[in-house]
Design a protein around this motif. Structure first.
Motif, PDB file in Angstrom:
ATOM      1  N   ARG A  59      43.992  49.445  43.928  1.00 63.32           N
ATOM      2  CA  ARG A  59      42.617  49.988  43.600  1.00 63.32           C
ATOM      3  C   ARG A  59      42.876  50.452  42.159  1.00 63.32           C
ATOM      4  O   ARG A  59      44.039  50.612  41.645  1.00 63.32           O
ATOM      5  N   ILE A  60      41.693  50.945  41.581  1.00 60.07           N
ATOM      6  CA  ILE A  60      41.564  51.105  39.964  1.00 60.07           C
ATOM      7  C   ILE A  60      40.581  52.145  40.033  1.00 60.07           C
ATOM      8  O   ILE A  60      39.476  51.933  40.526  1.00 60.07           O
ATOM      9  N   ILE A  61      40.832  53.145  39.191  1.00 57.78           N
ATOM     10  CA  ILE A  61      39.780  54.320  39.086  1.00 57.78           C
ATOM     11  C   ILE A  61      39.684  54.745  37.725  1.00 57.78           C
ATOM     12  O   ILE A  61      40.773  54.877  37.191  1.00 57.78           O
ATOM     13  N   GLU A  62      38.606  54.492  37.096  1.00 58.37           N
ATOM     14  CA  GLU A  62      38.358  54.627  35.551  1.00 58.37           C
ATOM     15  C   GLU A  62      37.450  55.960  35.252  1.00 58.37           C
ATOM     16  O   GLU A  62      36.462  55.992  35.994  1.00 58.37           O
ATOM     17  N   THR A  63      37.906  56.922  34.658  1.00 63.06           N
ATOM     18  CA  THR A  63      37.112  58.198  34.369  1.00 63.06           C
ATOM     19  C   THR A  63      36.782  58.107  32.621  1.00 63.06           C
ATOM     20  O   THR A  63      38.030  58.144  32.202  1.00 63.06           O
TER      21      THR A  63
ATOM     22  N   ASP B 216      42.347  54.995  33.061  1.00 62.07           N
ATOM     23  CA  ASP B 216      42.444  54.176  34.111  1.00 62.07           C
ATOM     24  C   ASP B 216      43.802  54.443  34.875  1.00 62.07           C
ATOM     25  O   ASP B 216      44.933  54.620  34.353  1.00 62.07           O
ATOM     26  N   GLU B 217      43.521  54.513  36.160  1.00 60.59           N
ATOM     27  CA  GLU B 217      44.611  54.858  37.173  1.00 60.59           C
ATOM     28  C   GLU B 217      44.834  53.759  38.190  1.00 60.59           C
ATOM     29  O   GLU B 217      43.685  53.619  38.834  1.00 60.59           O
ATOM     30  N   GLN B 218      45.906  53.003  38.001  1.00 67.14           N
ATOM     31  CA  GLN B 218      45.900  51.742  38.916  1.00 67.14           C
ATOM     32  C   GLN B 218      46.889  52.084  39.923  1.00 67.14           C
ATOM     33  O   GLN B 218      48.182  52.534  39.700  1.00 67.14           O
ATOM     34  N   GLU B 219      46.816  51.491  40.963  1.00 67.92           N
ATOM     35  CA  GLU B 219      47.839  51.525  42.020  1.00 67.92           C
ATOM     36  C   GLU B 219      48.008  50.119  42.971  1.00 67.92           C
ATOM     37  O   GLU B 219      47.008  49.662  43.142  1.00 67.92           O
ATOM     38  N   ILE B 220      49.421  50.094  43.023  1.00 69.55           N
ATOM     39  CA  ILE B 220      49.495  48.713  44.329  1.00 69.55           C
ATOM     40  C   ILE B 220      50.711  49.164  44.853  1.00 69.55           C
ATOM     41  O   ILE B 220      51.662  49.825  44.212  1.00 69.55           O
ATOM     42  N   THR B 221      50.755  48.605  46.135  1.00 70.29           N
ATOM     43  CA  THR B 221      52.330  48.900  46.774  1.00 70.29           C
ATOM     44  C   THR B 221      52.651  47.352  47.133  1.00 70.29           C
ATOM     45  O   THR B 221      51.995  46.290  47.616  1.00 70.29           O
ATOM     46  N   VAL B 222      54.090  47.163  47.100  1.00 73.20           N
ATOM     47  CA  VAL B 222      54.565  45.930  47.226  1.00 73.20           C
ATOM     48  C   VAL B 222      55.850  45.904  48.223  1.00 73.20           C
ATOM     49  O   VAL B 222      56.704  47.148  48.410  1.00 73.20           O
ATOM     50  N   ARG B 223      55.861  44.979  49.042  1.00 72.29           N
ATOM     51  CA  ARG B 223      57.167  44.848  49.846  1.00 72.29           C
ATOM     52  C   ARG B 223      57.695  43.628  49.975  1.00 72.29           C
ATOM     53  O   ARG B 223      57.191  42.868  50.251  1.00 72.29           O
ATOM     54  N   GLU B 224      59.057  43.322  49.649  1.00 72.75           N
ATOM     55  CA  GLU B 224      59.718  42.041  49.835  1.00 72.75           C
ATOM     56  C   GLU B 224      60.379  41.928  51.116  1.00 72.75           C
ATOM     57  O   GLU B 224      60.959  43.105  51.457  1.00 72.75           O
TER      58      GLU B 224
ATOM     59  N   SER C 296      47.015  34.572  41.875  1.00 72.99           N
ATOM     60  CA  SER C 296      46.008  34.963  41.195  1.00 72.99           C
ATOM     61  C   SER C 296      45.825  36.393  41.816  1.00 72.99           C
ATOM     62  O   SER C 296      46.093  36.720  42.656  1.00 72.99           O
ATOM     63  N   LEU C 297      45.592  37.263  40.775  1.00 69.46           N
ATOM     64  CA  LEU C 297      44.921  38.611  41.144  1.00 69.46           C
ATOM     65  C   LEU C 297      43.498  38.716  40.611  1.00 69.46           C
ATOM     66  O   LEU C 297      43.080  38.060  39.565  1.00 69.46           O
ATOM     67  N   THR C 298      42.486  39.373  41.283  1.00 67.02           N
ATOM     68  CA  THR C 298      41.378  39.377  40.994  1.00 67.02           C
ATOM     69  C   THR C 298      40.864  40.881  41.155  1.00 67.02           C
ATOM     70  O   THR C 298      41.072  41.628  41.951  1.00 67.02           O
ATOM     71  N   VAL C 299      40.118  41.437  40.188  1.00 65.87           N
ATOM     72  CA  VAL C 299      39.617  42.575  39.771  1.00 65.87           C
ATOM     73  C   VAL C 299      38.285  42.802  39.993  1.00 65.87           C
ATOM     74  O   VAL C 299      37.579  42.003  39.399  1.00 65.87           O
ATOM     75  N   ARG C 300      37.646  43.504  40.995  1.00 63.24           N
ATOM     76  CA  ARG C 300      36.224  43.537  41.015  1.00 63.24           C
ATOM     77  C   ARG C 300      35.750  44.819  41.009  1.00 63.24           C
ATOM     78  O   ARG C 300      36.343  45.740  41.378  1.00 63.24           O
ATOM     79  N   ILE C 301      34.578  45.185  40.508  1.00 60.69           N
ATOM     80  CA  ILE C 301      33.803  46.470  40.569  1.00 60.69           C
ATOM     81  C   ILE C 301      33.393  46.796  41.855  1.00 60.69           C
ATOM     82  O   ILE C 301      32.734  45.749  42.692  1.00 60.69           O
ATOM     83  N   THR C 302      33.736  47.810  42.447  1.00 63.63           N
ATOM     84  CA  THR C 302      33.414  48.125  43.782  1.00 63.63           C
ATOM     85  C   THR C 302      32.846  49.434  44.111  1.00 63.63           C
ATOM     86  O   THR C 302      32.392  50.336  43.005  1.00 63.63           O
TER      87      THR C 302
ATOM     88  N   PHE D 146      37.386  50.134  41.028  1.00 65.32           N
ATOM     89  CA  PHE D 146      37.672  48.908  40.991  1.00 65.32           C
ATOM     90  C   PHE D 146      38.635  48.719  42.134  1.00 65.32           C
ATOM     91  O   PHE D 146      39.249  49.554  42.582  1.00 65.32           O
ATOM     92  N   THR D 147      38.645  47.471  42.912  1.00 65.32           N
ATOM     93  CA  THR D 147      39.321  46.995  43.801  1.00 65.32           C
ATOM     94  C   THR D 147      39.954  45.870  43.491  1.00 65.32           C
ATOM     95  O   THR D 147      39.577  44.786  42.672  1.00 65.32           O
ATOM     96  N   LEU D 148      41.306  45.696  43.710  1.00 66.50           N
ATOM     97  CA  LEU D 148      42.324  44.481  43.267  1.00 66.50           C
ATOM     98  C   LEU D 148      42.376  43.629  44.612  1.00 66.50           C
ATOM     99  O   LEU D 148      42.891  44.323  45.494  1.00 66.50           O
TER     100      LEU D 148
END
Length: 485
Positions: free
Chosen positions: A43-47, A59-67, A227-233, A31-33
């Motif tokens: 990104r998200i990886i589901e096993t 489900d392993e989810q990852e995002i990086t943020v920077r302010e 908003s955030l959108t999750v899509r299967i990729t 999945f891609t966020l």
């Protein structure tokens, strides 16, 4: 002033996933966020692993943020659900890592209840949640294929949400007007709204895009201002590099009017309508009065506008208890309260002194994550949410009933590149000298732009609900109310 990541685990639980039946020993879904503007932010990886005694979904989810002016922070969250050979959920866990700060929540399901242990570097807290007989743990994924909206316009069920450690009631209904971030549907597809309730109160909403087979194409998770959108990729798309996401500027929304300083110290009246017809009541605080009428909310805010929270003995006693987020019985919190307990001053003055004591405890401004009072004190960092939980915990330790408020506040000056805007904010309501009064340890002052959306005990679900409820408000009017000469 965040947390877009809160509640995303529940969203992902409903995004596709292998169906039951003749499953291979292990399958992986990618999945891609995406952010609202379409840029990839995570990104998200589901096993799914099938074993003789059941299966495990990870489900392993990852995002990086920077302010602005801050280093990049990597946020990782791993959700695990184990089922027995009969397909019954028996164990869930959630491990999150925000930079170097970790949280682990584990729930063992047995005898009609969830035994939950939440651990951080500061300690652990155990709780037990009774489970309804038909409760689900898959966010309703197994119900969609057989759902006929013509026969059952609202698909409803109870679901256990480990991220927030509660049982929520979920309703999935057909929606109109798919947002531009939703992926296109195949012939016969549809857009639906998924609404989450706790105790009859709306907690959040997201939009699912389904294809003709009722498989999910995309999930849009709204937040105030974005908003955030999750899509299967595919694998390549999910693993491709992406830039750090700047959350704060995207969660600031331009005010329809520039509010002069004099008005902020007076009486302001706001009028909202609600998106998608999802009407909800706003809290009644000591400064806020909210009235629903004809599909609109009229909100008056001034020093004496609101009726306040309940004042019965049971409610006040509950507002004094230590919780997993407000550890008022911890030595570090009690040390803050000790300086005001025996002073012969009013409770209002005690709260003002606690505000002064909390400010230097945070030290470094940090907009990532959401931490309890003790975790924030140990980190010596945080933002308005940490300032609020520390202040509320210290107030309870000093014998003053206190609650944490999440909502919005106005910034007239430029803040992180945006001016004349409303942004998410948290502060404290304390029962002092016979009435409920607001105290703000982050801004050091309370004004009539503080719009309360949720009132709780500093817990993650109250913070997340505030951001989602704010996204449902359509701003219609804002006016200064002045007394006639």
């Amino acid at each position: 002033m965040r947390r877009l990541w809160l509640g995303l685990a529940f969203t992902l639980a409903l995004v596709g996933g292998p169906s039951r039946g003749a499953e291979p020993a292990e399958t992986t879904a990618w999945f891609t966020l995406y952010a609202e503007e379409g840029e990839k932010v995570g990104r998200i990886i589901e096993t799914v692993t099938v074993r003789p005694d059941g299966r495990e979904i990870v489900d392993e989810q990852e995002i990086t943020v920077r302010e602005q002016g801050a280093p990049v922070t990597r946020i990782v969250q791993t959700n695990t659900r184990r089922e027995d050979a009969q397909g019954r959920t028996v164990f869930l866990s959630l491990y999150s890592l925000v930079g170097r700060e970790w949280t682990r929540i584990e729930a063992t399901i047995r005898d009609g209840r969830a035994v939950i242990v939440r651990r951080t570097a500061s300690g652990h807290h155990q709780s037990i949640v009774p489970l309804p007989p038909a409760v689900r743990f898959d966010a309703g994924e197994g119900l969609l294929a057989g759902w006929d909206p013509a026969a059952t316009p609202s698909l409803e069920f109870d679901n256990f949400n480990l991220d927030f450690m509660v049982v929520e009631h979920v309703a999935i209904t057909p929606a109109t007007g798919a947002p531009p971030t939703a992926a296109p549907t195949a012939n016969g597809g549809m857009s639906v709204l998924r609404s989450r309730y706790e105790g009859g109160s709306l907690q959040g909403v997201s939009r699912l895009t389904l294809d003709a087979r009722r498989d999910i194409v995309a999930v849009v998770l709204p937040r105030f201002g974005t908003s955030l959108t999750v899509r299967i990729t595919d694998r390549a798309t999910a693993l491709a590099p992406y830039e750090p996401y700047r959350v704060l500027p995207k969660t600031m929304t331009k005010s329809p009017f520039r509010i002069p300083p004099g008005a902020l110290q007076g009486h302001i009246r706001y009028r909202f309508t609600f998106q998608d017809g999802l009407e909800f009541p706003l809290p009644q605080t000591g400064e806020q009065k909210a009235v629903l009428s004809g599909g609109a909310a009229v909100v008056d805010i001034c020093e004496t506008c609101g009726p306040g929270l309940p004042t019965d003995p049971a409610y006040l006693a509950d507002a004094l208890k230590p919780t997993a987020w407000l550890q008022s019985d911890h030595p570090k919190v009690r040390a803050i309260a000790a300086r005001v307990i025996n002073l012969k001053v009013s409770d209002t003055r005690r709260m003002q002194m606690l505000v002064e004591a909390v400010v230097p405890r945070l030290g470094r401004i940090d907009f990532t994550g959401h931490f309890s009072a003790v975790d924030a004190l140990n980190r010596h960092a945080g933002d308005c949410t940490e300032a609020a939980v520390i202040l509320a915990a210290a107030a309870r330790a000093a014998g003053i009933p206190a609650k944490v408020v999440n909502g919005l506040v106005y910034s007239r000056e430029r803040y992180h590149g945006v001016s004349n805007a409303f942004l998410p904010h948290s502060w404290v309501l304390a029962y002092v000298d016979g009435h409920w009064k607001s105290f703000d340890a982050a801004l050091l002052t309370f004004d009539s732009s503080h719009i309360a959306l949720t009132v709780g005990d500093g817990e993650a679900r109250s913070l997340a609900a505030s951001g989602q409820l704010a996204s449902l408000l359509d701003w219609r009017d804002l006016a200064e109310v002045r007394a006639r000469p």
